[in-house]
Write a protein that holds these residues in place. Sequence first.
Motif, PDB file in Angstrom:
ATOM      1  N   ILE A  57       1.879  29.890  14.106  1.00  0.00           N
ATOM      2  CA  ILE A  57       3.024  29.687  13.221  1.00  0.00           C
ATOM      3  C   ILE A  57       2.870  30.587  12.005  1.00  0.00           C
ATOM      4  CG2 ILE A  57       4.220  28.013  11.787  1.00  0.00           C
ATOM      5  CD1 ILE A  57       3.265  25.833  13.622  1.00  0.00           C
ATOM      6  N   SER A  58       3.956  31.256  11.650  1.00  0.00           N
ATOM      7  CA  SER A  58       3.896  32.149  10.494  1.00  0.00           C
ATOM      8  C   SER A  58       3.871  31.331   9.211  1.00  0.00           C
ATOM      9  CB  SER A  58       5.103  33.083  10.489  1.00  0.00           C
ATOM     10  OG  SER A  58       6.277  32.353  10.204  1.00  0.00           O
ATOM     11  N   VAL A  59       3.506  31.995   8.133  1.00  0.00           N
ATOM     12  CA  VAL A  59       3.427  31.336   6.832  1.00  0.00           C
ATOM     13  C   VAL A  59       4.800  30.833   6.413  1.00  0.00           C
ATOM     14  CG1 VAL A  59       2.889  31.681   4.390  1.00  0.00           C
ATOM     15  CG2 VAL A  59       1.432  32.704   6.149  1.00  0.00           C
ATOM     16  N   LEU A  60       5.840  31.594   6.678  1.00  0.00           N
ATOM     17  CA  LEU A  60       7.197  31.181   6.317  1.00  0.00           C
ATOM     18  C   LEU A  60       7.596  29.920   7.067  1.00  0.00           C
ATOM     19  CD1 LEU A  60       9.773  31.763   4.775  1.00  0.00           C
ATOM     20  CD2 LEU A  60      10.517  33.215   6.657  1.00  0.00           C
ATOM     21  N   ALA A  61       7.239  29.848   8.351  1.00  0.00           N
ATOM     22  CA  ALA A  61       7.555  28.655   9.132  1.00  0.00           C
ATOM     23  C   ALA A  61       6.775  27.448   8.613  1.00  0.00           C
ATOM     24  CB  ALA A  61       7.254  28.889  10.606  1.00  0.00           C
ATOM     25  N   GLN A  62       5.521  27.667   8.223  1.00  0.00           N
ATOM     26  CA  GLN A  62       4.718  26.580   7.667  1.00  0.00           C
ATOM     27  C   GLN A  62       5.322  26.069   6.364  1.00  0.00           C
ATOM     28  OE1 GLN A  62       0.802  28.195   7.285  1.00  0.00           O
ATOM     29  NE2 GLN A  62       0.251  27.788   9.416  1.00  0.00           N
ATOM     30  N   GLU A  63       5.767  26.997   5.519  1.00  0.00           N
ATOM     31  CA  GLU A  63       6.391  26.590   4.258  1.00  0.00           C
ATOM     32  C   GLU A  63       7.683  25.821   4.509  1.00  0.00           C
ATOM     33  OE1 GLU A  63       4.787  30.236   1.424  1.00  0.00           O
ATOM     34  OE2 GLU A  63       6.885  30.184   2.034  1.00  0.00           O
ATOM     35  N   ARG A  64       8.451  26.264   5.466  1.00  0.00           N
ATOM     36  CA  ARG A  64       9.694  25.554   5.788  1.00  0.00           C
ATOM     37  C   ARG A  64       9.410  24.170   6.343  1.00  0.00           C
ATOM     38  NH1 ARG A  64      13.884  29.989   8.312  1.00  0.00           N
ATOM     39  NH2 ARG A  64      14.038  31.235   6.421  1.00  0.00           N
ATOM     40  N   LEU A  65       8.397  24.058   7.201  1.00  0.00           N
ATOM     41  CA  LEU A  65       8.026  22.766   7.761  1.00  0.00           C
ATOM     42  C   LEU A  65       7.543  21.818   6.667  1.00  0.00           C
ATOM     43  CD1 LEU A  65       7.595  21.003  10.272  1.00  0.00           C
ATOM     44  CD2 LEU A  65       5.318  21.997  10.463  1.00  0.00           C
TER      45      LEU A  65
ATOM     46  N   PRO B  78      -1.753  14.180  11.878  1.00  0.00           N
ATOM     47  CA  PRO B  78      -2.006  15.261  12.836  1.00  0.00           C
ATOM     48  C   PRO B  78      -1.562  16.637  12.326  1.00  0.00           C
ATOM     49  CG  PRO B  78      -1.010  13.371  13.933  1.00  0.00           C
ATOM     50  CD  PRO B  78      -0.972  13.094  12.470  1.00  0.00           C
ATOM     51  N   VAL B  79      -0.482  16.677  11.566  1.00  0.00           N
ATOM     52  CA  VAL B  79      -0.011  17.960  11.021  1.00  0.00           C
ATOM     53  C   VAL B  79      -1.025  18.493  10.019  1.00  0.00           C
ATOM     54  CG1 VAL B  79       1.828  19.064   9.683  1.00  0.00           C
ATOM     55  CG2 VAL B  79       2.403  17.344  11.389  1.00  0.00           C
ATOM     56  N   ILE B  80      -1.517  17.619   9.164  1.00  0.00           N
ATOM     57  CA  ILE B  80      -2.498  18.031   8.161  1.00  0.00           C
ATOM     58  C   ILE B  80      -3.789  18.469   8.836  1.00  0.00           C
ATOM     59  CG2 ILE B  80      -3.930  17.198   6.246  1.00  0.00           C
ATOM     60  CD1 ILE B  80      -1.526  15.383   5.513  1.00  0.00           C
ATOM     61  N   GLU B  81      -4.227  17.751   9.860  1.00  0.00           N
ATOM     62  CA  GLU B  81      -5.430  18.149  10.590  1.00  0.00           C
ATOM     63  C   GLU B  81      -5.241  19.506  11.252  1.00  0.00           C
ATOM     64  OE1 GLU B  81      -6.592  15.118  13.324  1.00  0.00           O
ATOM     65  OE2 GLU B  81      -6.826  13.622  11.732  1.00  0.00           O
ATOM     66  N   SER B  82      -4.048  19.734  11.778  1.00  0.00           N
ATOM     67  CA  SER B  82      -3.740  21.012  12.420  1.00  0.00           C
ATOM     68  C   SER B  82      -3.841  22.162  11.410  1.00  0.00           C
ATOM     69  CB  SER B  82      -2.346  20.968  13.038  1.00  0.00           C
ATOM     70  OG  SER B  82      -1.934  22.235  13.443  1.00  0.00           O
ATOM     71  N   PHE B  83      -3.256  21.947  10.231  1.00  0.00           N
ATOM     72  CA  PHE B  83      -3.316  22.976   9.191  1.00  0.00           C
ATOM     73  C   PHE B  83      -4.752  23.188   8.720  1.00  0.00           C
ATOM     74  CE2 PHE B  83       1.319  22.182   7.753  1.00  0.00           C
ATOM     75  CZ  PHE B  83       1.778  23.077   8.697  1.00  0.00           C
ATOM     76  N   SER B  84      -5.500  22.103   8.600  1.00  0.00           N
ATOM     77  CA  SER B  84      -6.884  22.205   8.136  1.00  0.00           C
ATOM     78  C   SER B  84      -7.757  22.953   9.155  1.00  0.00           C
ATOM     79  CB  SER B  84      -7.473  20.811   7.912  1.00  0.00           C
ATOM     80  OG  SER B  84      -6.792  20.158   6.875  1.00  0.00           O
ATOM     81  N   SER B  85      -7.515  22.715  10.439  1.00  0.00           N
ATOM     82  CA  SER B  85      -8.321  23.382  11.448  1.00  0.00           C
ATOM     83  C   SER B  85      -8.047  24.874  11.507  1.00  0.00           C
ATOM     84  CB  SER B  85      -8.059  22.766  12.830  1.00  0.00           C
ATOM     85  OG  SER B  85      -6.745  23.059  13.274  1.00  0.00           O
ATOM     86  N   ARG B  86      -6.892  25.284  11.028  1.00  0.00           N
ATOM     87  CA  ARG B  86      -6.547  26.719  11.012  1.00  0.00           C
ATOM     88  C   ARG B  86      -6.964  27.381   9.704  1.00  0.00           C
ATOM     89  NH1 ARG B  86      -0.623  25.993  13.695  1.00  0.00           N
ATOM     90  NH2 ARG B  86      -1.384  25.541  15.775  1.00  0.00           N
ATOM     91  N   GLY B  87      -7.607  26.624   8.831  1.00  0.00           N
ATOM     92  CA  GLY B  87      -8.074  27.190   7.567  1.00  0.00           C
ATOM     93  C   GLY B  87      -6.977  27.314   6.536  1.00  0.00           C
ATOM     94  N   TRP B  88      -5.962  26.459   6.647  1.00  0.00           N
ATOM     95  CA  TRP B  88      -4.847  26.539   5.704  1.00  0.00           C
ATOM     96  C   TRP B  88      -5.043  25.613   4.581  1.00  0.00           C
ATOM     97  CZ3 TRP B  88       0.269  24.668   4.379  1.00  0.00           C
ATOM     98  CH2 TRP B  88       1.133  25.688   4.001  1.00  0.00           C
TER      99      TRP B  88
END
Length: 85
Positions: free
Chosen positions: A2-10, A75-85
């Motif tokens: 997922i791109s950064v823009l998509a993450q920000e929109r989500l 789960p969304v937060i864990e997903s972002f954390s696992s990607r180093g976000w």
Amino acid sequence: MISVLAQERLLGFALGSAITGFVVFEQRKCIYGSISDHQSHDEIKSQTREPIFARKTRSEFAHLWNKAVDQTFGPVIESFSSRGW
């Protein structure tokens, strides 16, 4: 990925939805309270009405709300954390 823009929109959508839900809940609570107050004036004034949301109920609601948010977005937060976000 997922791109950064998509993450920000989500993230914006999730936060906006949560804030909108909270505002709608508070507005409905005010409306129902004003309707209740208006009806209680028409009834016998010696009767006392228990508030719909007592202090104990408010704290229980807050706890349930926080638990639901944690379960929903965990789960969304864990997903972002696992990607180093």
